[in-house]
Design a protein around this motif. Structure first.
Motif, PDB file in Angstrom:
ATOM      1  N   LEU A 120       0.858  -1.192   0.000  1.00 39.14           N
ATOM      2  CA  LEU A 120       0.000   0.000   0.000  1.00 39.14           C
ATOM      3  C   LEU A 120       0.887   1.232   0.000  1.00 39.14           C
ATOM      4  O   LEU A 120       1.866   1.313   0.752  1.00 39.14           O
ATOM      5  N   GLU A 121       0.543   2.217  -0.827  1.00 41.72           N
ATOM      6  CA  GLU A 121       1.341   3.442  -0.885  1.00 41.72           C
ATOM      7  C   GLU A 121       0.918   4.383   0.243  1.00 41.72           C
ATOM      8  O   GLU A 121      -0.248   4.756   0.352  1.00 41.72           O
ATOM      9  N   LEU A 122       1.858   4.754   1.100  1.00 43.51           N
ATOM     10  CA  LEU A 122       1.596   5.686   2.189  1.00 43.51           C
ATOM     11  C   LEU A 122       1.691   7.127   1.705  1.00 43.51           C
ATOM     12  O   LEU A 122       0.893   7.982   2.083  1.00 43.51           O
ATOM     13  N   GLU A 123       2.708   7.374   0.903  1.00 43.27           N
ATOM     14  CA  GLU A 123       2.919   8.680   0.268  1.00 43.27           C
ATOM     15  C   GLU A 123       3.835   8.434  -0.921  1.00 43.27           C
ATOM     16  O   GLU A 123       4.306   7.315  -1.111  1.00 43.27           O
ATOM     17  N   ALA A 124       4.108   9.451  -1.706  1.00 41.87           N
ATOM     18  CA  ALA A 124       4.947   9.267  -2.894  1.00 41.87           C
ATOM     19  C   ALA A 124       6.306   8.684  -2.507  1.00 41.87           C
ATOM     20  O   ALA A 124       7.013   9.244  -1.664  1.00 41.87           O
ATOM     21  N   GLY A 125       6.628   7.515  -3.073  1.00 39.80           N
ATOM     22  CA  GLY A 125       7.917   6.883  -2.815  1.00 39.80           C
ATOM     23  C   GLY A 125       8.028   6.149  -1.490  1.00 39.80           C
ATOM     24  O   GLY A 125       9.122   5.756  -1.102  1.00 39.80           O
ATOM     25  N   LEU A 126       6.907   5.936  -0.797  1.00 37.42           N
ATOM     26  CA  LEU A 126       6.942   5.191   0.468  1.00 37.42           C
ATOM     27  C   LEU A 126       5.789   4.191   0.489  1.00 37.42           C
ATOM     28  O   LEU A 126       4.613   4.566   0.496  1.00 37.42           O
ATOM     29  N   TRP A 127       6.153   2.908   0.479  1.00 37.85           N
ATOM     30  CA  TRP A 127       5.189   1.822   0.434  1.00 37.85           C
ATOM     31  C   TRP A 127       5.304   0.979   1.690  1.00 37.85           C
ATOM     32  O   TRP A 127       6.359   0.913   2.309  1.00 37.85           O
ATOM     33  N   THR A 128       4.220   0.308   2.054  1.00 42.27           N
ATOM     34  CA  THR A 128       4.215  -0.568   3.221  1.00 42.27           C
ATOM     35  C   THR A 128       3.473  -1.857   2.908  1.00 42.27           C
ATOM     36  O   THR A 128       2.639  -1.908   1.998  1.00 42.27           O
ATOM     37  N   CYS A 129       3.801  -2.891   3.636  1.00 39.18           N
ATOM     38  CA  CYS A 129       2.996  -4.106   3.644  1.00 39.18           C
ATOM     39  C   CYS A 129       3.181  -4.771   5.006  1.00 39.18           C
ATOM     40  O   CYS A 129       4.112  -4.452   5.748  1.00 39.18           O
ATOM     41  N   GLU A 130       2.276  -5.655   5.349  1.00 39.91           N
ATOM     42  CA  GLU A 130       2.303  -6.311   6.650  1.00 39.91           C
ATOM     43  C   GLU A 130       2.428  -7.815   6.460  1.00 39.91           C
ATOM     44  O   GLU A 130       1.830  -8.389   5.560  1.00 39.91           O
ATOM     45  N   ILE A 131       3.238  -8.431   7.297  1.00 40.03           N
ATOM     46  CA  ILE A 131       3.354  -9.883   7.349  1.00 40.03           C
ATOM     47  C   ILE A 131       2.885 -10.322   8.728  1.00 40.03           C
ATOM     48  O   ILE A 131       3.342  -9.786   9.742  1.00 40.03           O
ATOM     49  N   LEU A 132       1.946 -11.262   8.766  1.00 39.46           N
ATOM     50  CA  LEU A 132       1.454 -11.823  10.022  1.00 39.46           C
ATOM     51  C   LEU A 132       1.920 -13.260  10.134  1.00 39.46           C
ATOM     52  O   LEU A 132       1.740 -14.056   9.209  1.00 39.46           O
ATOM     53  N   ILE A 133       2.535 -13.593  11.256  1.00 38.53           N
ATOM     54  CA  ILE A 133       2.962 -14.959  11.538  1.00 38.53           C
ATOM     55  C   ILE A 133       2.128 -15.428  12.717  1.00 38.53           C
ATOM     56  O   ILE A 133       2.245 -14.905  13.824  1.00 38.53           O
ATOM     57  N   ARG A 134       1.243 -16.369  12.443  1.00 37.22           N
ATOM     58  CA  ARG A 134       0.334 -16.861  13.484  1.00 37.22           C
ATOM     59  C   ARG A 134       0.902 -18.146  14.085  1.00 37.22           C
ATOM     60  O   ARG A 134       1.399 -19.008  13.371  1.00 37.22           O
ATOM     61  N   SER A 135       0.804 -18.242  15.405  1.00 40.77           N
ATOM     62  CA  SER A 135       1.257 -19.451  16.087  1.00 40.77           C
ATOM     63  C   SER A 135       0.246 -19.799  17.168  1.00 40.77           C
ATOM     64  O   SER A 135      -0.659 -19.014  17.455  1.00 40.77           O
ATOM     65  N   GLY A 136       0.425 -20.958  17.754  1.00 43.07           N
ATOM     66  CA  GLY A 136      -0.448 -21.367  18.845  1.00 43.07           C
ATOM     67  C   GLY A 136      -0.292 -20.487  20.076  1.00 43.07           C
ATOM     68  O   GLY A 136      -1.097 -20.557  21.002  1.00 43.07           O
TER      69      GLY A 136
END
Length: 71
Positions: free
Chosen positions: A31-47
């Motif tokens: 996802l673009e936050l602003e010009a030239g700055l992007w983000t994404c999220e990684i979720l690691i699920r465990s017990g």
């Protein structure tokens, strides 16, 4: 008390994390936050809970996830 995750900071400035009982891994879209700055999220699920990583990059391509090599 049981250890369920361990984090190591190495002298070559890398970070290593061991997580036990992984049940799933999810990657959100870039996802673009602003010009030239992007983000994404990684979720690691465990017990034992969920680890969330928020990544920042200069382009959506910098946040691509590479699949493991086919053997």
């Amino acid at each position: 008390m049981k250890t369920v995750a361990a984090i190591s900071f190495n002298d070559n400035h890398s970070l290593s994390m061991d997580i036990e009982g992984v049940t799933g891994i999810e990657v959100g879209p870039p996802l673009e936050l602003e010009a030239g700055l992007w983000t994404c999220e990684i979720l690691i699920r465990s017990g034992n809970g969920t680890v969330a990583l928020q990544l920042l990059g200069e382009s959506p391509e910098s946040l691509d996830v590479a699949p493991p090599p086919v053997e």
